[in-house]
Design an enzyme around this catalytic site. Structure first.
Site, PDB file in Angstrom:
ATOM      1  N   ASP A  35      12.941  -7.327  -7.946  1.00  0.00           N
ATOM      2  CA  ASP A  35      13.622  -6.027  -7.996  1.00  0.00           C
ATOM      3  C   ASP A  35      15.038  -6.120  -8.572  1.00  0.00           C
ATOM      4  OD1 ASP A  35      11.355  -5.159  -6.493  1.00  0.00           O
ATOM      5  OD2 ASP A  35      12.367  -5.633  -4.616  1.00  0.00           O
ATOM      6  N   GLU A 209       7.628   4.473  -7.750  1.00  0.00           N
ATOM      7  CA  GLU A 209       8.752   3.998  -6.940  1.00  0.00           C
ATOM      8  C   GLU A 209       9.814   3.430  -7.861  1.00  0.00           C
ATOM      9  OE1 GLU A 209       7.311   1.078  -4.154  1.00  0.00           O
ATOM     10  OE2 GLU A 209       6.494  -0.210  -5.695  1.00  0.00           O
TER      11      GLU A 209
HETATM   12  O1  FUB Z   1      10.421  -5.588  -3.072  1.00  0.00           O
HETATM   13  C1  FUB Z   1       9.761  -4.744  -2.173  1.00  0.00           C
HETATM   14  C2  FUB Z   1       9.236  -3.555  -2.910  1.00  0.00           C
HETATM   15  O2  FUB Z   1       8.299  -3.950  -3.894  1.00  0.00           O
HETATM   16  C3  FUB Z   1      10.273  -2.802  -3.701  1.00  0.00           C
HETATM   17  O3  FUB Z   1      11.119  -2.045  -2.921  1.00  0.00           O
HETATM   18  C4  FUB Z   1       9.394  -2.058  -4.619  1.00  0.00           C
HETATM   19  O4  FUB Z   1      10.061  -1.462  -5.678  1.00  0.00           O
HETATM   20  C5  FUB Z   1       8.455  -3.151  -5.053  1.00  0.00           C
HETATM   21  O5  FUB Z   1       8.995  -3.956  -6.052  1.00  0.00           O
END
Ligand code: FUB
Length: 448
Positions: A35, A209
């Protein structure tokens, strides 16, 4: 006494080695990272990633994401990355459930002399709602120290915070919880000053997301991972205002070729080039909750649309000729007789090796800087039980031969040094090629 001093020196050297990394893709080789929120502060790029660790019977949930803290990394040349260490930890933030191991994707932004670090995680107090909320930690420098606020931001439930400050000074917070949400932020960067808006015009089916907003030539690019098929790919929509409406415009990066279910990204301009930071699971091919951050160049079409980015191993940045160059992070490879593998599958953090096993097989590694010193020798770490003749060329597989040598048969990894023929300075592409029969594995090469 002498032994203690010796151990101290070795430990110091080891510590320095751990915090300074010379990177291609993935960017960070001594821990899992995911991320990546990249930001330009001054003349450096700072990357604020999540920090994946492996859950055990006593920490986190087995087989799931497990994240207890955040590091920040920075670089001024996109090749050498400094790990500034841990900036925020779950059990040092008053409102965070200290054993939740859910310090997910963060972001950081600068305003009025302060750096604001936003992070989503599970609160101790579940009476105000379930699931993730988002907090802020404030620092005077991009690498911290950061002081967490006593409470998370009010009226925000979700993950993946992203902050954008428009040209008029208005700041916006974006986040996700199935959909993508946005709201105006107060000038203090710690509270919302508007209703929460669900950004409507995005794909209605499949998880969205990880929003990342940027502006270019008066257009607002809302970029996000979306599950169009089975796993996430990076997509974007364009609008005339930071909160929309937006028009779905295209794909920035297709689904991970290795099947990593998530992707999560950021996009920045730095020294006249745009870059996409994202993640795959390079160091953990069998478990995609242990990810590694990467970066590749990104460019735009005349009409402002984004050209799709193909993930590379070579990544970004220029490699110095006298650094250990990893041909396994190649820019191009012959269609036969050359491949890569981990040096040691029991410790993948050691990286990869290149294997040549057919006459003529080659790999090409681009943008090596020969400008400083006129290099006279090439050193390489190799393993061959057959013996093998290699040539090194510049430019491409038909380019000028700058070194030619035969590695003797040996047992185990050995370093060898050979003379380099005349070599032009400047930035060069390198090609490493097996000349005749034999099999050879190469760990790295370096010029001196
Ligand atoms: O890293 C945990 C979660 O997985 C993140 O918050 C999302 O965007 C995905 O990458």
């Amino acid at each position: 006494m002498k032994t203690n001093k010796y151990i101290r020196i070795i430990t110091t050297i080891a510590a320095l080695w751990v915090i300074q990394a010379n990177a291609q893709n993935p960017l960070i080789m001594d821990q899992f990272t995911a991320d990546p929120s990249a930001r330009v502060f001054g003349n450096r790029v700072y990357v604020y990633p999540s920090h994946d660790i492996i859950a055990t019977a006593t920490r986190g949930r087995l087989g799931w994401f497990c994240m207890e803290d955040y590091h920040v990394f920075s670089s001024e040349d996109l090749t050498n990355w400094t790990d500034h260490g841990v900036i925020v930890t779950q059990n040092k933030v008053a409102w965070v459930k200290p054993d939740s191991y859910s310090m997910w994707a963060p972001d950081c932004i600068y305003r009025n002399g302060k750096y604001y670090f936003y992070f989503p995680t599970t609160p101790k107090d579940t009476t105000k709602g379930k699931g993730f909320t988002i907090g802020v930690a404030v620092g005077d420098k991009p690498e911290g120290p950061f002081v967490p606020q006593p409470e998370p931001i009010k009226n925000v439930r979700g993950i993946d915070p992203n902050v954008f400050i428009d040209k008029d000074g208005q700041a916006y917070l974006y986040w996700s919880a199935g959909n993508i949400y946005g709201a105006r932020l107060h000038e203090n960067m710690l509270e919302l000053t508007s209703e929460v808006i669900t950004l409507q015009e995005l794909p209605s089916k499949g998880l969205k997301e990880g929003p990342f907003m940027f502006e270019r030539n008066g257009k607002y690019y809302l970029t996000y991972p979306h599950v169009e098929n089975k796993i996430e790919r990076l997509e974007y929509a364009i609008g005339d205002n930071p909160l929309g409406p937006f028009k779905i415009t295209g794909t920035i990066m297709d689904e991970s070729p290795t099947g990593c279910w998530t992707n999560h990204h950021s996009i920045i301009p730095f020294k006249n080039q745009w870059y996409l930071f994202y993640h795959h699971n390079d160091l953990s091919p069998d478990f995609d909750k242990a990810r590694s951050i990467r970066a590749d160049s990104l460019s735009f079409n005349e009409d402002g649309t984004i050209r799709k980015v193909t993930p590379t191993l070579r990544g970004i940045g220029i490699s110095k000729a006298n650094s250990t160059i990893q041909p396994d992070r190649y820019s191009a490879i012959s269609s036969y007789g050359a491949g890569i593998d981990f040096l040691d599958t029991t410790n993948r953090f050691l990286g990869w090796k290149t294997i040549f096993e057919q006459p003529g097989a080659w790999v090409q590694y681009n943008t090596v800087d020969f400008s400083k010193v006129p290099e006279k020798m090439v050193e390489l770490r190799a393993f061959t039980t057959t013996g093998a003749s290699l040539v090194i060329r510049t430019k491409d597989p038909a380019g000028t031969v700058i070194a030619e040598f035969t590695l003797p048969k040996g047992q185990g990894w050995q370093n060898h040094k050979y003379k380099v023929k005349e070599l032009k300075g400047g930035i060069q592409n390198l090609v490493l090629q097996l000349k005749g029969a034999g099999k050879v594995e190469i760990d790295w090469i370096r010029f001196e």
